[in-house]
Design a protein around this motif. Structure first.
Motif, PDB file in Angstrom:
ATOM      1  N   PHE A 232       0.840  -1.195   0.000  1.00  0.00           N
ATOM      2  CA  PHE A 232       0.000   0.000   0.000  1.00  0.00           C
ATOM      3  C   PHE A 232       0.877   1.247   0.000  1.00  0.00           C
ATOM      4  CE2 PHE A 232      -2.926   3.234   1.333  1.00  0.00           C
ATOM      5  CZ  PHE A 232      -4.151   2.810   0.833  1.00  0.00           C
ATOM      6  N   TYR A 233       0.496   2.212  -0.869  1.00  0.00           N
ATOM      7  CA  TYR A 233       1.250   3.462  -1.007  1.00  0.00           C
ATOM      8  C   TYR A 233       0.287   4.638  -0.902  1.00  0.00           C
ATOM      9  CZ  TYR A 233       5.018   0.528  -2.815  1.00  0.00           C
ATOM     10  OH  TYR A 233       6.000  -0.433  -2.959  1.00  0.00           O
ATOM     11  N   ASP A 234       0.854   5.788  -0.641  1.00  0.00           N
ATOM     12  CA  ASP A 234       0.047   7.011  -0.731  1.00  0.00           C
ATOM     13  C   ASP A 234      -0.259   7.333  -2.190  1.00  0.00           C
ATOM     14  OD1 ASP A 234       0.044   7.603   2.064  1.00  0.00           O
ATOM     15  OD2 ASP A 234       2.099   8.324   1.865  1.00  0.00           O
ATOM     16  N   LEU A 235       0.730   7.075  -3.053  1.00  0.00           N
ATOM     17  CA  LEU A 235       0.615   7.454  -4.469  1.00  0.00           C
ATOM     18  C   LEU A 235       1.286   6.413  -5.345  1.00  0.00           C
ATOM     19  CD1 LEU A 235       0.136   9.429  -6.866  1.00  0.00           C
ATOM     20  CD2 LEU A 235       2.290  10.556  -6.211  1.00  0.00           C
ATOM     21  N   VAL A 236       0.563   5.941  -6.334  1.00  0.00           N
ATOM     22  CA  VAL A 236       1.147   5.106  -7.388  1.00  0.00           C
ATOM     23  C   VAL A 236       1.064   5.873  -8.694  1.00  0.00           C
ATOM     24  CG1 VAL A 236       0.904   3.025  -8.785  1.00  0.00           C
ATOM     25  CG2 VAL A 236       0.728   2.874  -6.305  1.00  0.00           C
ATOM     26  N   VAL A 237       2.204   6.047  -9.350  1.00  0.00           N
ATOM     27  CA  VAL A 237       2.278   6.720 -10.648  1.00  0.00           C
ATOM     28  C   VAL A 237       2.426   5.642 -11.711  1.00  0.00           C
ATOM     29  CG1 VAL A 237       3.494   8.412 -12.048  1.00  0.00           C
ATOM     30  CG2 VAL A 237       3.397   8.688  -9.552  1.00  0.00           C
ATOM     31  N   VAL A 238       1.543   5.623 -12.687  1.00  0.00           N
ATOM     32  CA  VAL A 238       1.609   4.635 -13.764  1.00  0.00           C
ATOM     33  C   VAL A 238       2.187   5.310 -14.997  1.00  0.00           C
ATOM     34  CG1 VAL A 238       0.338   2.960 -15.147  1.00  0.00           C
ATOM     35  CG2 VAL A 238      -0.419   3.484 -12.815  1.00  0.00           C
ATOM     36  N   GLY A 239       3.407   4.951 -15.347  1.00  0.00           N
ATOM     37  CA  GLY A 239       4.080   5.538 -16.498  1.00  0.00           C
ATOM     38  C   GLY A 239       5.300   6.336 -16.075  1.00  0.00           C
ATOM     39  N   ALA A 334      -3.293   1.944  -3.314  1.00  0.00           N
ATOM     40  CA  ALA A 334      -2.832   3.285  -2.962  1.00  0.00           C
ATOM     41  C   ALA A 334      -4.026   4.169  -2.644  1.00  0.00           C
ATOM     42  CB  ALA A 334      -2.025   3.885  -4.108  1.00  0.00           C
ATOM     43  N   HIS A 335      -3.739   5.226  -1.906  1.00  0.00           N
ATOM     44  CA  HIS A 335      -4.771   6.240  -1.703  1.00  0.00           C
ATOM     45  C   HIS A 335      -5.115   6.912  -3.034  1.00  0.00           C
ATOM     46  CE1 HIS A 335      -4.988   6.082   2.623  1.00  0.00           C
ATOM     47  NE2 HIS A 335      -3.698   6.331   2.771  1.00  0.00           N
ATOM     48  N   THR A 336      -4.081   7.175  -3.853  1.00  0.00           N
ATOM     49  CA  THR A 336      -4.273   7.915  -5.108  1.00  0.00           C
ATOM     50  C   THR A 336      -3.435   7.310  -6.217  1.00  0.00           C
ATOM     51  OG1 THR A 336      -2.483   9.438  -4.522  1.00  0.00           O
ATOM     52  CG2 THR A 336      -4.723  10.092  -3.911  1.00  0.00           C
ATOM     53  N   VAL A 337      -3.852   7.575  -7.446  1.00  0.00           N
ATOM     54  CA  VAL A 337      -3.128   7.108  -8.638  1.00  0.00           C
ATOM     55  C   VAL A 337      -3.021   8.268  -9.615  1.00  0.00           C
ATOM     56  CG1 VAL A 337      -3.210   5.589 -10.661  1.00  0.00           C
ATOM     57  CG2 VAL A 337      -3.820   4.685  -8.402  1.00  0.00           C
ATOM     58  N   LEU A 550      -2.535  18.328  -6.173  1.00  0.00           N
ATOM     59  CA  LEU A 550      -3.945  17.958  -6.082  1.00  0.00           C
ATOM     60  C   LEU A 550      -4.130  16.657  -5.309  1.00  0.00           C
ATOM     61  CD1 LEU A 550      -4.953  18.889  -9.736  1.00  0.00           C
ATOM     62  CD2 LEU A 550      -5.324  20.234  -7.653  1.00  0.00           C
ATOM     63  N   VAL A 551      -3.133  15.768  -5.367  1.00  0.00           N
ATOM     64  CA  VAL A 551      -3.157  14.551  -4.547  1.00  0.00           C
ATOM     65  C   VAL A 551      -3.193  14.928  -3.072  1.00  0.00           C
ATOM     66  CG1 VAL A 551      -1.715  12.639  -3.741  1.00  0.00           C
ATOM     67  CG2 VAL A 551      -2.146  12.931  -6.185  1.00  0.00           C
ATOM     68  N   HIS A 552      -2.334  15.872  -2.669  1.00  0.00           N
ATOM     69  CA  HIS A 552      -2.340  16.345  -1.283  1.00  0.00           C
ATOM     70  C   HIS A 552      -3.718  16.897  -0.911  1.00  0.00           C
ATOM     71  CE1 HIS A 552       1.707  15.920   0.303  1.00  0.00           C
ATOM     72  NE2 HIS A 552       2.207  16.305  -0.866  1.00  0.00           N
ATOM     73  N   ARG A 553      -4.307  17.643  -1.818  1.00  0.00           N
ATOM     74  CA  ARG A 553      -5.617  18.229  -1.537  1.00  0.00           C
ATOM     75  C   ARG A 553      -6.663  17.130  -1.378  1.00  0.00           C
ATOM     76  NH1 ARG A 553      -7.323  22.843  -5.623  1.00  0.00           N
ATOM     77  NH2 ARG A 553      -5.307  23.615  -4.841  1.00  0.00           N
ATOM     78  N   TYR A 554      -6.571  16.108  -2.216  1.00  0.00           N
ATOM     79  CA  TYR A 554      -7.535  14.999  -2.141  1.00  0.00           C
ATOM     80  C   TYR A 554      -7.384  14.222  -0.834  1.00  0.00           C
ATOM     81  CZ  TYR A 554      -9.540  10.401  -2.930  1.00  0.00           C
ATOM     82  OH  TYR A 554     -10.262   9.237  -2.795  1.00  0.00           O
ATOM     83  N   ILE A 555      -6.130  13.908  -0.468  1.00  0.00           N
ATOM     84  CA  ILE A 555      -5.902  13.137   0.759  1.00  0.00           C
ATOM     85  C   ILE A 555      -6.326  13.935   1.981  1.00  0.00           C
ATOM     86  CG2 ILE A 555      -4.100  12.134   2.226  1.00  0.00           C
ATOM     87  CD1 ILE A 555      -2.605  11.339  -0.293  1.00  0.00           C
ATOM     88  N   GLY A 556      -6.049  15.245   1.946  1.00  0.00           N
ATOM     89  CA  GLY A 556      -6.397  16.073   3.101  1.00  0.00           C
ATOM     90  C   GLY A 556      -7.879  16.338   3.220  1.00  0.00           C
ATOM     91  N   GLN A 557      -8.554  16.496   2.066  1.00  0.00           N
ATOM     92  CA  GLN A 557      -9.981  16.814   2.094  1.00  0.00           C
ATOM     93  C   GLN A 557     -10.626  16.362   0.786  1.00  0.00           C
ATOM     94  OE1 GLN A 557     -10.862  20.963   2.577  1.00  0.00           O
ATOM     95  NE2 GLN A 557     -13.055  20.637   2.868  1.00  0.00           N
TER      96      GLN A 557
END
Length: 558
Positions: A232-239, A334-337, A550-557
């Motif tokens: 599990f990760y906070d962020l997975v980047v594909v590419g 992940a929390h976000t991708v 924007l990932v930070h914004r999504y995770i925070g709120q």
């Protein structure tokens, strides 16, 4: 699991046709350096080269080479020049008599000689050891310290041999190429116990032999990370193109547990560019490989995991988790991708293209093939910057480079600075209103059929190399039913999802999607894969960085 590579003692090699002198040099070297270095002596240039070839085959390092200037069959200068091909970073010393000092001084420029040493060198404590000490220190501290090489033996016109070389080059893995039908390649195949019927054969630095290896097997054996360390990760980047690398750098540097997943090699299409001249901060230009390498090292320094040779085939929403599924069935959450898969060159429909791909026909720049284009007539299909950059690069060695475009000119699709450079290069010509309608050859490309749409005629031209840069396909079929895409397959994001002030159907949150957010909260798109993106390196990097914000914004709120 990666296997450790045995560390051999670096070698000091001395060659002199006088047996007495040869033994004396080896004796003095062994007395001072024998504990940490292997002392190897030879009595002719040819036998010394054979010793160097054997060392190269085993992957053993060579630190210093000392050669006598006056040898009958092969002079010391001739020998050192040949030795440079095998061990280019070994320090080179010429043993000379006083009468030969002029020749030694001239050799400094001819073979990049590091030092010339007058005979006799007694006492060695004063005349020999200080010189060798300094050379060993320089060799050990050099930024160009030799790396253990992988050896690839394959057929010149075999598609998989070309793919393996391209994979190694793009991943910055040192290798040496041998053709299977030449003496050195045959000798390596025999030494490896391979029959040569199944190619390519890869000999790893530790001596292990891989026959027709897949990219994942190559990556595992040669030290690339091919599996995630966490589930599990906070962020997975594909590419791993410019957008993905930008996201990985900014994500990891801001404390997010970040993993970047790349199918082949970081850099994307930009990583294959021979020269990018309009990227901010590089007034003299930078190659795509250099830019990708710097970004890769920067991302890993901040703690991002770069996972290569893993093909992502599905993206799933499981509650608050976003699940990335690999072709082998494994998954990470992940929390976000961030989707940064870029684009691929479209397949060319002309007859013969598929059969000769990798055999003279290549998609993209195929950097490993550039040297083989020397004194050849090369054709490039495409009118965008990537095609122009490839033309300028290949024109350095090729006899002629012809850019084939269906449009009336390059002005609608290529940057002005590149058009100017192409017009000023006498080796490059542009054929507008023209397209490739077929290719032919016996086992490899030999002829190209062209149709001039303005003149209404066809002709066949002789050519050994054809590089295709035709359009951009996002290859996002694996996202079908997950996020909204436009009619061409590009991912729709942010304001483009909003119609009459309303979020798209199925959007579960009270707020509207963030600027780079897709139709699924927590999944973002950046770079060329995003609908209506600018399709430039700088903008892709910027979008990767913005997506992290924007990932930070999504995770925070959310």
């Amino acid at each position: 699991m990666n296997h450790p590579v045995a560390s051999a003692k670096p070698a000091l090699l001395t060659v002199d046709d006088d047996p007495g002198v040869s033994r004396a040099v080896a004796r003095d070297l062994r007395r001072r350096y024998g504990e940490k270095y292997r002392i190897i002596r030879a009595e002719s240039g040819e036998s010394a080269l054979e010793a160097l070839r054997e060392l190269k085959l085993r992957g053993d390092p060579v630190a210093v080479i000392l050669a006598d200037y006056r040898m009958p069959a092969m002079s010391g200068i001739e020998f050192l020049e040949k030795a440079m091909d095998l061990y280019p970073v070994a320090r080179r010393v010429l043993l000379t008599a006083y009468a030969d000092t002029d020749a030694a001084i001239e050799a400094i420029n001819v073979i990049d000689l590091d030092y010339y040493l007058l005979k006799p060198w007694d006492p060695p404590e004063e005349k020999l050891y200080p010189v060798v000490d300094a050379l060993l220190d320089a060799w050990a501290s050099s930024e160009r310290h030799p790396v253990e090489e992988t050896k690839v033996i394959g057929h010149r016109w075999a598609a998989r041999s070309s793919e393996v070389r391209e994979f190694l080059a793009r991943n910055q893995l040192s290798y040496r190429w041998y053709m299977s039908d030449e003496p050195e390649g045959e000798r390596l195949l025999a030494a490896a116990g391979a029959d040569g019927l199944r190619l390519p054969v890869v000999i790893c630095p530790d001596g292990d032999v891989l026959v027709e290896p897949a990219d994942t097997e190559l990556g595992n054996r040669l030290g690339l990370r091919t599996s995630p360390s966490e589930n599990f990760y906070d962020l997975v980047v594909v590419g791993g193109g410019p957008a993905g690398l930008g996201a990985a750098v900014y994500g990891a540097s801001e404390g997010l547990r970040t993993a970047l997943v790349e199918r082949t090699a970081t850099g994307g299409q930009a990583g294959q560019s021979s020269r990018i001249e309009n990227y901010l901060g590089f007034p003299d230009g930078v190659s795509g490989a250099q830019l990708a390498d710097r970004a890769r090292r920067q991302a890993t320094r901040f703690g991002a995991e770069l996972i290569t040779t893993r093909d992502v085939v599905a993206l799933e929403v499981n509650g608050s988790a976003r699940t990335v599924r690999f072709a082998d069935g494994h998954t990470i959450d992940a929390h976000t991708v961030i989707l940064a898969t870029g684009v691929s060159y479209r397949r060319h429909p002309a007859p013969g293209i598929d059969e000769l791909t990798g055999r003279g026909v290549f998609y993209g720049s195929a950097v490993t093939e550039a040297a083989r284009c020397a004194d050849q007539d090369v054709y490039i299909v495409g009118g965008a910057n990537s095609a122009g950059q490839a033309a300028m690069y290949l024109a350095r060695g090729a006899r002629t480079v012809t850019i084939v475009v269906r449009a009336k000119s390059l002005e609608d699709s290529m940057s002005y600075y590149l058009i100017q450079q192409i017009q000023q290069n006498p080796r490059i010509r542009v054929r507008p209103c023209t397209e490739v309608v077929g290719v032919e050859g016996d086992g490899h490309l030999e002829r190209i059929r062209l149709r001039d749409n303005a003149g209404g005629y066809e002709e066949t031209v002789d050519a050994g190399f054809l590089f295709l840069f035709i359009g951009a396909a996002p290859r996002t079929e694996w996202l079908d039913g997950v996020v909204i895409r436009d009619e061409h397959g590009f991912v729709v994001s942010g304001p483009d999802l909003v119609v009459d002030g309303k979020a798209p159907s199925g959007w579960p949150l009270d707020r509207l999607p963030h600027h780079l957010e897709t139709s699924v909260p927590g999944i973002f798109a950046a770079g060329d894969v995003r609908s209506e993106s600018a399709k430039r390196v700088a903008s892709a990097v910027g979008e990767g960085a913005m997506a992290v914000m924007l990932v930070h914004r999504y995770i925070g709120q959310p």
